[in-house]
Design a protein around this motif. Structure first.
Motif, mmCIF file in Angstrom:
data_model
loop_
_atom_site.group_PDB
_atom_site.id
_atom_site.type_symbol
_atom_site.label_atom_id
_atom_site.label_comp_id
_atom_site.label_asym_id
_atom_site.label_seq_id
_atom_site.Cartn_x
_atom_site.Cartn_y
_atom_site.Cartn_z
ATOM 1 N N MET A 108 -4.411 15.159 4.409
ATOM 2 C CA MET A 108 -3.812 14.480 5.424
ATOM 3 C C MET A 108 -4.410 13.103 5.332
ATOM 4 O O MET A 108 -3.043 12.137 4.675
ATOM 5 C CB MET A 108 -3.462 15.114 6.555
ATOM 6 N N TRP A 109 -5.252 12.551 5.709
ATOM 7 C CA TRP A 109 -6.032 11.530 5.921
ATOM 8 C C TRP A 109 -5.393 10.922 4.568
ATOM 9 O O TRP A 109 -4.986 9.431 4.277
ATOM 10 C CB TRP A 109 -7.250 11.346 5.940
ATOM 11 N N ILE A 110 -5.534 11.336 3.000
ATOM 12 C CA ILE A 110 -5.403 11.298 1.954
ATOM 13 C C ILE A 110 -4.269 10.685 1.605
ATOM 14 O O ILE A 110 -3.834 9.502 0.704
ATOM 15 C CB ILE A 110 -6.088 12.179 0.826
ATOM 16 N N SER A 111 -3.274 11.560 1.587
ATOM 17 C CA SER A 111 -1.636 11.042 1.723
ATOM 18 C C SER A 111 -1.629 10.080 2.331
ATOM 19 O O SER A 111 -0.650 9.069 2.215
ATOM 20 C CB SER A 111 -0.961 11.910 2.382
ATOM 21 N N ASP A 112 -1.558 9.762 3.896
ATOM 22 C CA ASP A 112 -1.923 8.557 4.260
ATOM 23 C C ASP A 112 -2.225 7.230 4.101
ATOM 24 O O ASP A 112 -1.396 6.420 3.960
ATOM 25 C CB ASP A 112 -2.000 8.546 6.065
ATOM 26 N N VAL A 113 -3.471 7.195 3.471
ATOM 27 C CA VAL A 113 -4.095 6.100 2.491
ATOM 28 C C VAL A 113 -2.236 5.876 1.807
ATOM 29 O O VAL A 113 -2.935 4.543 1.308
ATOM 30 C CB VAL A 113 -4.795 6.292 1.821
ATOM 31 N N ILE A 114 -2.606 6.533 0.527
ATOM 32 C CA ILE A 114 -1.473 6.464 -0.601
ATOM 33 C C ILE A 114 -0.189 5.885 0.204
ATOM 34 O O ILE A 114 0.547 5.572 -0.746
ATOM 35 C CB ILE A 114 -1.739 8.435 -0.724
ATOM 36 N N CYS A 115 0.143 6.120 0.959
ATOM 37 C CA CYS A 115 1.509 5.997 1.704
ATOM 38 C C CYS A 115 1.485 5.208 1.778
ATOM 39 O O CYS A 115 2.232 3.978 1.903
ATOM 40 C CB CYS A 115 2.368 7.014 2.564
ATOM 41 N N ILE A 116 0.280 4.039 2.466
ATOM 42 C CA ILE A 116 0.250 3.266 2.574
ATOM 43 C C ILE A 116 -0.041 2.020 2.235
ATOM 44 O O ILE A 116 0.958 0.961 1.427
ATOM 45 C CB ILE A 116 -0.697 3.281 3.702
ATOM 46 N N LEU A 117 -0.988 2.435 0.704
ATOM 47 C CA LEU A 117 -0.886 1.365 -0.646
ATOM 48 C C LEU A 117 0.725 1.310 -0.968
ATOM 49 O O LEU A 117 0.920 0.136 -1.500
ATOM 50 C CB LEU A 117 -2.231 2.199 -1.401
ATOM 51 N N GLY A 118 1.359 2.115 -1.012
ATOM 52 C CA GLY A 118 2.403 2.101 -1.691
ATOM 53 C C GLY A 118 3.649 0.715 -1.132
ATOM 54 O O GLY A 118 3.859 0.473 -1.670
ATOM 55 N N TRP A 119 3.384 1.407 1.054
ATOM 56 C CA TRP A 119 4.947 0.302 1.362
ATOM 57 C C TRP A 119 3.892 -0.827 1.157
ATOM 58 O O TRP A 119 4.581 -1.746 1.542
ATOM 59 C CB TRP A 119 4.288 0.699 2.549
ATOM 60 N N LEU A 120 2.375 -1.263 1.341
ATOM 61 C CA LEU A 120 1.808 -2.395 0.478
ATOM 62 C C LEU A 120 2.758 -2.814 -0.114
ATOM 63 O O LEU A 120 2.612 -4.307 -0.193
ATOM 64 C CB LEU A 120 0.605 -2.744 1.371
ATOM 65 N N LEU A 121 2.381 -1.874 -0.983
ATOM 66 C CA LEU A 121 2.973 -2.952 -2.759
ATOM 67 C C LEU A 121 4.485 -3.426 -2.418
ATOM 68 O O LEU A 121 4.574 -4.417 -3.665
ATOM 69 C CB LEU A 121 2.303 -1.679 -4.063
ATOM 70 N N ILE A 122 5.252 -2.094 -1.866
ATOM 71 C CA ILE A 122 6.294 -2.786 -1.791
ATOM 72 C C ILE A 122 6.769 -3.510 -1.065
ATOM 73 O O ILE A 122 7.686 -4.652 -1.367
ATOM 74 C CB ILE A 122 7.475 -1.461 -1.171
ATOM 75 N N GLY A 123 6.412 -4.332 -0.278
ATOM 76 C CA GLY A 123 6.210 -5.288 1.206
ATOM 77 C C GLY A 123 6.307 -6.589 0.595
ATOM 78 O O GLY A 123 6.494 -7.057 0.862
ATOM 79 N N PHE A 124 4.533 -6.803 -0.206
ATOM 80 C CA PHE A 124 4.707 -7.823 -0.441
ATOM 81 C C PHE A 124 4.531 -8.110 -2.580
ATOM 82 O O PHE A 124 4.385 -8.824 -3.318
ATOM 83 C CB PHE A 124 2.779 -7.982 -0.593
#
Length: 371
Positions: A1-17
């Motif tokens: 679940m930690w790994i999944s959270d890191v993946i999602c955080i990277l995904g949102w950052l890529l979209i947001g910026f």
């Protein structure tokens, strides 16, 4: 679940910026990977840490929160800029990432990997300091020792005859959950309502209100009536709702008949969404997390998860074209799929309420041996 959270955080950052389109593609791809992992991992984790009398309610509550969160996300997404919305998506990811620091590892995973001391400490922490966990710990440990004798050596080992029943149930429920059509209807709610002569906003409100209300009722009923009865009622309700909705789209003439069809359309959509949310929307994930033995839970769960997301993509991608071809026909197809789900559930799906994971898996093994 930690790994999944890191993946999602990277995904949102890529979209947001995002500066170019490929940033958006990469961000969406990362979010797809992260969310698909969490979709499977969270119900499994909940099923492995909760007592048998609370397991269904906790897992159903998890699915209910997902439904409420989706409704909130639609509202927020219509009010703020998409970049701001993407950055807001970081908040739940960060909350879960840091929240995981304060929750114990699954006791069943710890004993499976040979961490005996950590296993007992985790179970005691989950049950409370003054609770005697010796009986539950012994049951979990004994079954884990048994499973070590039949340990899966390769991905294909999950297709052995002794695992066939639970694999068919797990994968089959995912097929019916997705091909029952809910994803397509939720993603194209505005389009469907506009085709029936209603404003698109009405559709969004009706869908959200029905999902939240019936989802809450489903959570309360699950621990009282069990998984199997609720699944049967849910599939039958979704079948009836899709049938009524399909009939309302058939050609009609005259003002009175048109008004009647509009009423039937509203009834059909509410019954379909309500029926689906009562059980088909959440219980397949609960049952899958309960019936798979821990030694094939990774591979069999991954297969079920893959089937679920492929089905979701197929339904979502094909809905618009099929709806354009036949507005009534697509709902008749969904009605037939839900009717088949009723037969499948009645014949193959076991009741798991009030039993430990070990008791469930022993009963399924005995059933396979008797076949």
């Amino acid at each position: 679940m930690w790994i999944s959270d890191v993946i999602c955080i990277l995904g949102w950052l890529l979209i947001g910026f995002a500066q170019k389109a490929w940033w958006l593609y990469c961000g969406r791809a990362l979010l797809g990977c992260g969310i698909s992992l969490l979709t499977y991992l969270v119900p499994v984790y909940i099923s492995e840490i909760t007592p048998k009398n609370l397991r269904g309610g906790f897992t159903a509550l998890h699915e209910f929160v997902i439904g409420c969160s989706s409704s909130i996300a639609y509202v927020v997404g219509s009010l703020v800029n998409w970049r701001i919305f993407a950055l807001l998506g970081l908040i739940p990811c960060l909350v879960q990432f840091f929240g995981l620091l304060f929750i114990p590892e699954s006791p069943r995973w710890l004993i499976k990997t040979g961490h005996d001391l950590a296993f007992k400490a985790s179970l005691s922490r989950l049950r409370g300091k003054n609770v005697d966990v010796s009986l539950e710990a012994a049951e979990i440990k004994d079954y884990t020792i048994y499973l070590e004798q039949v340990t899966q050596k390769s991905f294909l080992d999950m297709f052995q005859r002794k695992y066939l029943h639970c694999l068919i149930v797990g994968v089959g429920l995912m097929v019916f959950q997705q091909f029952g059509g809910m994803r397509g209807i939720l993603f194209y709610t505005a389009r469907i309502f506009e085709s029936a002569g209603f404003p698109g906003q009405v559709g969004s409100i009706v869908a959200a209100a029905t999902k939240i209300t019936v989802g809450a009722v489903g959570v309360l009923l699950l621990s009282v009536y069990g998984r199997r009865p609720l699944l049967l009622v849910s599939a039958a309700g979704a079948c009836l709702g899709a049938l009524i909705t399909g009939l309302s789209f058939l050609p009609h003439e005259g003002l009175l008949l048109k008004e009647l069809c509009s009423v039937f359309f509203l009834i059909g959509v509410v019954v379909f969404i309500g029926g689906y949310e009562l059980g088909l929307g959440s219980i397949p994930w609960i049952i899958m997390s309960e019936i798979l033995p821990i030694n094939i839970k990774g591979s069999a769960g991954s297969l079920s998860n893959l089937v679920s997301w492929i089905g979701s993509w197929v339904v979502t991608y094909s809905f618009d074209a099929i709806f354009e071809w036949s507005s009534a026909g697509i709902f008749f197809v969904y009605s037939c799929v839900c009717a088949a789900a009723v037969v499948f559930i009645a014949r193959l799906v076991p009741e798991t309420r009030g039993r430990t994971l070990e008791e469930i898996q022993v009963s399924i093994t005995e059933l396979e041996d008797n076949l």
